[in-house]
Design a protein around this motif. Structure first.
Motif, mmCIF file in Angstrom:
data_model
loop_
_atom_site.group_PDB
_atom_site.id
_atom_site.type_symbol
_atom_site.label_atom_id
_atom_site.label_comp_id
_atom_site.label_asym_id
_atom_site.label_seq_id
_atom_site.Cartn_x
_atom_site.Cartn_y
_atom_site.Cartn_z
ATOM 1 N N ARG A 674 0.929 -1.017 0.380
ATOM 2 C CA ARG A 674 0.241 0.320 -0.026
ATOM 3 C C ARG A 674 1.100 1.411 -0.027
ATOM 4 O O ARG A 674 1.681 1.550 0.810
ATOM 5 C CB ARG A 674 -1.047 0.226 1.270
ATOM 6 C CG ARG A 674 -0.233 0.157 2.820
ATOM 7 C CD ARG A 674 -1.038 0.344 3.756
ATOM 8 N NE ARG A 674 0.343 0.187 4.785
ATOM 9 C CZ ARG A 674 -0.571 0.352 6.377
ATOM 10 N NH1 ARG A 674 -1.786 0.331 6.549
ATOM 11 N NH2 ARG A 674 0.328 0.780 6.992
ATOM 12 N N LYS A 675 0.391 2.279 -0.456
ATOM 13 C CA LYS A 675 0.805 3.759 -0.363
ATOM 14 C C LYS A 675 0.126 4.234 0.826
ATOM 15 O O LYS A 675 0.880 5.738 0.592
ATOM 16 C CB LYS A 675 0.906 4.416 -2.088
ATOM 17 C CG LYS A 675 2.113 3.342 -2.954
ATOM 18 C CD LYS A 675 2.270 4.069 -4.581
ATOM 19 C CE LYS A 675 3.329 3.183 -5.140
ATOM 20 N NZ LYS A 675 3.073 3.589 -6.840
ATOM 21 N N THR A 676 -1.191 4.477 1.093
ATOM 22 C CA THR A 676 -1.714 4.859 1.722
ATOM 23 C C THR A 676 -1.789 4.514 3.135
ATOM 24 O O THR A 676 -1.991 3.802 3.226
ATOM 25 C CB THR A 676 -2.513 6.326 1.104
ATOM 26 O OG1 THR A 676 -3.703 5.032 0.699
ATOM 27 C CG2 THR A 676 -1.977 6.923 -0.383
ATOM 28 N N GLU A 677 -2.180 5.495 3.936
ATOM 29 C CA GLU A 677 -2.838 4.861 4.856
ATOM 30 C C GLU A 677 -4.324 5.717 5.235
ATOM 31 O O GLU A 677 -4.587 6.657 6.252
ATOM 32 C CB GLU A 677 -1.537 4.765 6.145
ATOM 33 C CG GLU A 677 -2.369 4.330 7.392
ATOM 34 C CD GLU A 677 -1.515 4.264 8.845
ATOM 35 O OE1 GLU A 677 -1.525 2.878 8.910
ATOM 36 O OE2 GLU A 677 -1.142 5.308 9.107
ATOM 37 N N ASN A 678 -5.603 5.544 5.212
ATOM 38 C CA ASN A 678 -6.274 5.885 5.048
ATOM 39 C C ASN A 678 -6.051 6.851 5.027
ATOM 40 O O ASN A 678 -7.132 8.523 4.639
ATOM 41 C CB ASN A 678 -6.376 6.776 6.950
ATOM 42 C CG ASN A 678 -6.900 5.327 7.583
ATOM 43 O OD1 ASN A 678 -7.630 4.126 7.155
ATOM 44 N ND2 ASN A 678 -6.377 5.239 8.460
#
Length: 771
Positions: A674-678
């Motif tokens: 993943r590259k983003t969190e939330n």
């Protein structure tokens, strides 16, 4: 007693008194330690340590005033190990205090090593190993190889304790009454499957009730008749002669009368019975018949007196039914009996018609014990097992029965359950001696195969030729399929792959994650390490390999295309964000919580398992972090942890772990990328001691491979030596580990090269008395 601060100070008299305590050191060495203490170490200790741990202060229950001489430091080496660890890992002084420079730390550590933990590389101490019980895996493998069977017994035994991260450590492998009871039960069960004393039964064929064809209905329990009817099965009578037919049947009473069952052979009625056995406890109904010629014939059973009356006064007698659970055909009874099974013949061998029972039994016990005890029997040792043969004779049983009891006694003997290592002077800790060839064979076999030595190893040991052919035997053993035991058991504990069975991401947060995917992740890491052994690939491949092994399920999870089917295959990782074990789902899942990743667990894993640096346990009453929420105002996981590190009790340890974990945050708790969190970009920057900055997994891996290669090799060699010896490594093992690393580096850091270096090491080849 003079305090630590005044060790070798201005007083010439005290200096002479202290030097007298250093009797065990050469004078020149002692004088060098004195000079280094006065000029290099004492000023640093006074400046950085004494506010909390000297001049009467004893914060954390540590007072350096307690040590008035080097001899007293050496007498409390366990405490000095902790002191050294805290200094080397920058846990002390606390982060909010003035820090010594890197060179100043090295000066303190070098003095502690020389004074408190002196070693002689030319005369290394091999240490001692506590008498080791076989753990569950070793016991099962050994039992199967010894008896020539395949039987699963691990679940029958109590769990094994672990020490130093492994479950084959002698100090923790106790033997409780519960162990003895279950080991005896297991030995009997295994021998029941292996040996058959006395006459063998006649050949028997079985027809399962559920396989009968005709009226009625079949189920897992057998064939049910709820109405009058007939069903049959085919029997191949291979020879003419007398046969016993047994029908396993039960029924329900109707109108107080049992069901009638009739048996037919080729439409000829043989016999009828009232089946009085209940439905839930069927019984055998038998008859002997004469078969005149060998041929396939039809055996049928019929139900002839069905009854059903829903108005019958007794509700338990309103329905009469029949269950045929199965049929057995034994014979011919006037022909030869079945041959003894191969496992029995391998143990008992061929008996000479001219020898006595005791001579035959002695030969069996000697052959069996040589393999079971991993050594030849001592003179007169067979006599204790002949006692069972004599008891059998007194009880009018055959010698075979007595031998069977003797074998059972061997399987619960300490010589079988424990890995004996005989010593010339067991109580002399100063006597260092090479282990015997038979002990070396056992050390090799349980290290690489987790089982007893095979015939080739034992033959080498019997002839005293094992050491002379050590390299060729290591190559043979590593090339054997049995080496898979080393891969699964060593990596399963060192790399914590066994934890995958219980480390499952939340099904709510990760609905596509399945147990089969978790097992595929385990297999990926095992296959990488097995490949490294097979090819003698560099150990650093575990950190930075640009290839891996996946099946279709795992490849799809990683986003790797072109892989189909359940079979694992080697694939390139070029163009993907994955490298080495830190890119494996196995690592990412076991270092996460069910709902979120854990930078702390990931950093701790890298330190402990790959660099052999063990952070101390967290202080009590520290609240758990909350998982990130989708609310924009909520702190990110990184922000929460940075706030957490403001607590002085937490900052030192987290300064080591957190930067490593943060750099791996692109890997989610289920191992996906993943590259983003939330919806927010993930910050994967980090900074290690000395101000070295890095960003993301690739730069962390490069840093570990380039700047910490020696730390990594030292960690792997220490873990491997611990697993091989069944004891934790200690300060006196430093020369051995240094030598293992040197030999491994000289061979291009090959994985197989390190295994060979461990086997050639002094602790593996030698031991000293317990004392």
């Amino acid at each position: 007693m003079q305090p630590f601060r005044t060790l070798y100070p201005k007083s010439k008299f005290l200096a002479v008194a202290v030097l007298s305590c250093l009797f065990c050191f050469a004078m020149a060495r002692a004088e060098g330690l004195v000079a280094r203490w006065k000029s290099e170490v004492l000023p640093l200790v006074e400046h950085h340590c004494y506010d909390c741990h000297g001049d009467g202060s004893h914060k954390g229950d540590l007072s350096l005033d307690d040590f008035g001489s080097i001899a007293e430091m050496q007498a409390d080496r366990e405490r000095w190990k902790r002191i050294r660890t805290h200094i080397s890992q920058r846990l002390m002084p606390p982060s909010d205090e003035e820090q010594p420079t890197s060179e100043e730390r090295k000066k303190i550590l070098r003095w502690i090593d020389a004074a408190v933990f002196p070693v002689d590389p030319d005369n290394p101490d091999p240490g001692r190993v506590t008498l080791r019980r076989l753990n569950k895996i070793e016991y099962e493998n050994t039992l199967n190889d010894l008896l020539g069977i395949k039987i699963k017994v691990q679940k029958l035994l109590p769990p094994d304790d672990s020490g130093y991260g492994f479950d084959n450590i002698g100090d923790v492998l106790t033997l409780s009454p519960a162990h003895l009871e279950r080991l005896l039960r297991t030995a009997r069960m295994a021998l029941d499957k292996t040996t058959h004393p006395g006459p063998m039964p006649y050949p028997t064929q079985t027809i399962l009730g559920k396989s009968l064809k005709g009226s009625g209905r079949s189920s897992g329990r057998g064939h049910y008749f709820t109405q009058n009817g007939e069903s049959s099965g085919s029997v191949n009578f291979t020879k003419a002669g007398r046969y016993k037919l047994r029908i396993h049947a039960g029924g329900t009473m109707g109108a107080k009368q049992a069901p009638l069952m009739e048996l037919y052979l080729n439409s000829k009625k043989l016999k009828s019975w009232e089946v009085t056995a209940p439905l839930d406890r069927p019984d055998f109904f038998e008859i002997e018949v004469n078969i005149e010629q060998a041929e396939k014939q039809e055996l049928a059973v019929s139900f002839t007196n069905d009854f059903y009356d829903p108005d019958y006064p007794d509700p338990n007698a309103r329905d009469r039914n029949l269950l045929v659970a199965g049929m057995q055909i034994t014979g011919p009874l006037d022909g030869p009996r079945s041959n003894k099974p191969k496992s029995h013949r391998q143990i008992y061998g061929e008996r000479s018609h001219f020898g006595s029972d005791e001579a035959w039994a002695t030969d069996i016990f000697k052959r069996f014990a040589q393999r079971a005890f991993r050594r030849p029997l001592e003179p007169g040792e067979a006599e204790r097992y002949l006692h069972f043969v004599r008891l059998a004779h007194k009880g009018n049983q055959s010698a075979e029965h007595g031998i069977r009891q003797g074998l059972e006694a061997m399987l619960i003997s300490p010589s079988f359950l424990f890995r004996e290592e005989p010593q010339p002077e067991p109580d002399n800790p100063k006597l260092i001696h090479p282990v015997s060839e038979h002990v070396l064979a056992s050390r090799l076999s349980y290290f690489l195969w987790s089982t007893m030595p095979d015939g080739a190893l034992m033959q080498r040991a019997d002839k005293g030729e094992l050491r002379a052919n050590l390299d060729s035997e290591i190559e043979r053993m590593l090339d054997s399929p049995r080496a898979e035991e080393f891969v699964s058991n060593f990596t399963g504990q060192w790399l914590q792959l066994r934890n995958l069975a219980t480390s499952t991401p939340s099904s709510k947060a990760f609905p596509k994650f399945r147990y089969a995917l978790s097992m595929a992740m385990m297999r990926e890491t095992q296959m990488l390490f097995a490949h490294m052994i097979r090819q003698d690939a560099p150990l650093t491949d575990l950190l930075n390999s640009d290839y891996t092994f996946v099946n279709e399920r795992l490849a799809k999870h990683y986003g790797i295309k072109g892989v189909s089917g359940d079979k694992f295959q080697k694939v390139s990782l070029k163009g993907t964000p994955r490298r080495g074990i830190l890119g494996h789902g196995s690592f990412q899942v076991i270092t996460s919580h069910p709902l979120r990743t854990s930078p702390v667990l990931r950093g701790k894993y890298v330190l402990e398992n790959l660099l052999d640096i063990a952070p101390p346990p967290p202080p009590p009453n520290i609240p758990q972090l909350k998982p990130p929420t989708k609310k924009g105002s909520a702190l990110s996981l990184r922000a929460q942890m940075e706030k957490h590190r403001d607590d002085p009790r937490c900052s030192s340890c987290h300064a080591m772990m957190d930067p490593i974990g943060f750099s791996l945050q692109n890997f989610d708790a289920d191992g996906s990328w993943r590259k983003t969190e939330n919806g927010k970009p993930i910050d994967v920057t980090g900074e290690l001691d000395g101000g070295r900055e890095f960003q993301g997994a690739d730069e962390l891996i490069a840093l570990l491979t380039k700047d910490h290669q020696n730390d990594f090799l030292r960690s792997v060699s220490s873990k491997m030596l611990t697993y091989a010896l069944g004891r934790g490594t200690d300060w006196y093992d430093k020369p051995a580990i240094d030598r293992i690393i040197k030999e491994t580096e000289n061979a291009g850091t090959g994985t197989r090269a390190m295994i060979k270096a461990v086997i050639r090491s002094v602790p593996f080849q030698y031991r000293r008395g317990d004392g």
